[in-house]
Design a protein around this motif. Structure first.
Motif, mmCIF file in Angstrom:
data_model
loop_
_atom_site.group_PDB
_atom_site.id
_atom_site.type_symbol
_atom_site.label_atom_id
_atom_site.label_comp_id
_atom_site.label_asym_id
_atom_site.label_seq_id
_atom_site.Cartn_x
_atom_site.Cartn_y
_atom_site.Cartn_z
ATOM 1 N N ALA A 21 0.797 -1.236 0.000
ATOM 2 C CA ALA A 21 0.000 0.000 0.000
ATOM 3 C C ALA A 21 0.828 1.284 0.000
ATOM 4 C CB ALA A 21 -0.959 0.006 1.188
ATOM 5 N N ASP A 22 1.975 1.290 0.631
ATOM 6 C CA ASP A 22 2.757 2.529 0.755
ATOM 7 C C ASP A 22 3.659 2.722 -0.453
ATOM 8 O OD1 ASP A 22 4.019 4.807 1.629
ATOM 9 O OD2 ASP A 22 5.185 3.814 3.175
ATOM 10 N N ALA A 23 3.551 3.872 -1.056
ATOM 11 C CA ALA A 23 4.384 4.191 -2.226
ATOM 12 C C ALA A 23 5.370 5.306 -1.894
ATOM 13 C CB ALA A 23 3.498 4.600 -3.398
ATOM 14 N N ASP A 47 11.345 4.287 4.481
ATOM 15 C CA ASP A 47 9.956 4.549 4.859
ATOM 16 C C ASP A 47 9.041 3.418 4.395
ATOM 17 O OD1 ASP A 47 10.662 6.955 6.058
ATOM 18 O OD2 ASP A 47 10.283 8.115 4.223
ATOM 19 N N ARG A 48 9.334 2.864 3.241
ATOM 20 C CA ARG A 48 8.527 1.754 2.739
ATOM 21 C C ARG A 48 8.743 0.497 3.574
ATOM 22 N NH1 ARG A 48 10.234 3.887 -2.350
ATOM 23 N NH2 ARG A 48 11.565 2.081 -2.654
ATOM 24 N N ARG A 69 9.578 0.461 6.791
ATOM 25 C CA ARG A 69 8.854 0.716 8.041
ATOM 26 C C ARG A 69 7.351 0.517 7.837
ATOM 27 N NH1 ARG A 69 12.284 5.719 8.880
ATOM 28 N NH2 ARG A 69 13.933 4.980 10.250
ATOM 29 N N SER A 70 6.844 1.051 6.743
ATOM 30 C CA SER A 70 5.423 0.942 6.448
ATOM 31 C C SER A 70 5.003 -0.522 6.309
ATOM 32 C CB SER A 70 5.111 1.713 5.163
ATOM 33 O OG SER A 70 3.791 1.509 4.780
ATOM 34 N N SER A 71 5.821 -1.325 5.639
ATOM 35 C CA SER A 71 5.509 -2.746 5.490
ATOM 36 C C SER A 71 5.505 -3.448 6.846
ATOM 37 C CB SER A 71 6.531 -3.426 4.575
ATOM 38 O OG SER A 71 6.426 -2.941 3.269
ATOM 39 N N SER A 72 6.458 -3.096 7.699
ATOM 40 C CA SER A 72 6.512 -3.694 9.034
ATOM 41 C C SER A 72 5.269 -3.320 9.833
ATOM 42 C CB SER A 72 7.765 -3.223 9.781
ATOM 43 O OG SER A 72 8.921 -3.657 9.105
ATOM 44 N N HIS A 73 4.877 -2.077 9.767
ATOM 45 C CA HIS A 73 3.675 -1.625 10.473
ATOM 46 C C HIS A 73 2.429 -2.320 9.917
ATOM 47 C CE1 HIS A 73 5.723 2.381 11.795
ATOM 48 N NE2 HIS A 73 6.206 1.333 12.416
ATOM 49 N N ALA A 74 2.370 -2.466 8.597
ATOM 50 C CA ALA A 74 1.221 -3.121 7.966
ATOM 51 C C ALA A 74 1.113 -4.576 8.430
ATOM 52 C CB ALA A 74 1.328 -3.052 6.448
ATOM 53 N N TYR A 75 2.242 -5.235 8.557
ATOM 54 C CA TYR A 75 2.279 -6.629 9.011
ATOM 55 C C TYR A 75 1.715 -6.749 10.427
ATOM 56 C CZ TYR A 75 4.324 -11.206 10.136
ATOM 57 O OH TYR A 75 4.518 -12.506 10.508
ATOM 58 N N VAL A 76 2.170 -5.861 11.316
ATOM 59 C CA VAL A 76 1.701 -5.885 12.701
ATOM 60 C C VAL A 76 0.218 -5.523 12.769
ATOM 61 C CG1 VAL A 76 1.958 -4.850 14.987
ATOM 62 C CG2 VAL A 76 3.991 -5.483 13.664
ATOM 63 N N ARG A 77 -0.190 -4.499 12.007
ATOM 64 C CA ARG A 77 -1.611 -4.117 11.995
ATOM 65 C C ARG A 77 -2.489 -5.278 11.533
ATOM 66 N NH1 ARG A 77 0.225 0.681 9.957
ATOM 67 N NH2 ARG A 77 -0.382 0.074 7.862
ATOM 68 N N ARG A 123 12.741 -3.664 -1.271
ATOM 69 C CA ARG A 123 12.762 -2.458 -0.425
ATOM 70 C C ARG A 123 13.925 -2.527 0.551
ATOM 71 N NH1 ARG A 123 6.523 -1.538 1.561
ATOM 72 N NH2 ARG A 123 5.642 -1.070 -0.462
ATOM 73 N N THR A 124 14.077 -3.681 1.190
ATOM 74 C CA THR A 124 15.133 -3.848 2.180
ATOM 75 C C THR A 124 16.503 -3.732 1.532
ATOM 76 O OG1 THR A 124 13.673 -5.278 3.443
ATOM 77 C CG2 THR A 124 16.015 -5.385 3.968
ATOM 78 N N LYS A 125 16.659 -4.336 0.366
ATOM 79 C CA LYS A 125 17.942 -4.275 -0.327
ATOM 80 C C LYS A 125 18.323 -2.826 -0.648
ATOM 81 C CE LYS A 125 18.539 -7.428 -3.404
ATOM 82 N NZ LYS A 125 18.486 -8.179 -4.683
ATOM 83 N N LYS A 126 17.357 -2.016 -1.060
ATOM 84 C CA LYS A 126 17.633 -0.604 -1.347
ATOM 85 C C LYS A 126 18.060 0.144 -0.100
ATOM 86 C CE LYS A 126 14.603 -0.216 -5.344
ATOM 87 N NZ LYS A 126 13.350 0.319 -5.866
ATOM 88 N N VAL A 127 17.420 -0.150 1.027
ATOM 89 C CA VAL A 127 17.801 0.499 2.284
ATOM 90 C C VAL A 127 19.222 0.117 2.654
ATOM 91 C CG1 VAL A 127 17.350 0.572 4.770
ATOM 92 C CG2 VAL A 127 15.452 0.695 3.161
#
Length: 160
Positions: A73-75, A81-82, A84-92, A127-131
């Motif tokens: 969902a997060d672009a 930021d993406r 983090r957003s994926s991690s938050h989405a997983y927990v939610r 996403r993780t690889k880019k970070v």
């Protein structure tokens, strides 16, 4: 009992099974319970789903579909930021849909017909690889952190 053919469409069966799972948990779903809730007998399902396990796999595919949509969902422009957003989405997802989360832990994506989920997880990996490349860190450390932090949060929440 004569059943309406549209009632026994596989999507309708999975929809009703998911409703039961979300209300009564995985243990609350049996082919007989599902059949009674749809006004048919349990054998009527076997032309669509050979067993409860096959039905659960179809339900898990739906749960993964929901999770994958949340993960994508997060672009945000910044990779961190993406992630983090994926991690938050997983927990939610785990908190908001505990029965679906439990269902999604029963089967790995490759055990069900869930190519979209594998794509979703590959998306997180990219996403993780880019970070990591941006921060000159270890890919393994980043991947472990990306998985462990949300998973640890879910475990802590489930204990409360």
């Amino acid at each position: 009992m004569c059943a309406n053919r549209t009632t026994l469409h596989p999507d309708a069966i999975v929809d009703r099974a998911l409703e039961i799972i979300c209300t009564d948990g995985l243990d609350g779903l049996s082919m007989r319970t599902l059949a009674a809730s749809m006004g048919v007998t349990a054998p009527a399902f076997y032309s669509h789903f050979a067993s409860r396990d096959v039905l659960l796999r179809a339900c898990a595919a739906r749960a993964y579909d929901d999770l994958a949509a949340r993960l994508r969902a997060d672009a945000s422009a910044r990779p961190i930021d993406r992630v983090r957003s994926s991690s938050h989405a997983y927990v939610r997802f785990a908190v908001e849909e505990p029965a679906l989360f439990e269902l999604s832990t029963l089967y790995r994506p490759e055990q069900i017909d869930a190519g979209f989920v594998v794509e979703g997880y590959e998306h997180i990996g990219e996403r993780t690889k880019k970070v990591v490349l941006f921060n000159h860190g270890s890919l393994l450390d980043a991947m472990i952190g990306t998985y462990c932090k949300p998973q640890g949060g879910v475990s802590a929440i489930k204990r409360e």
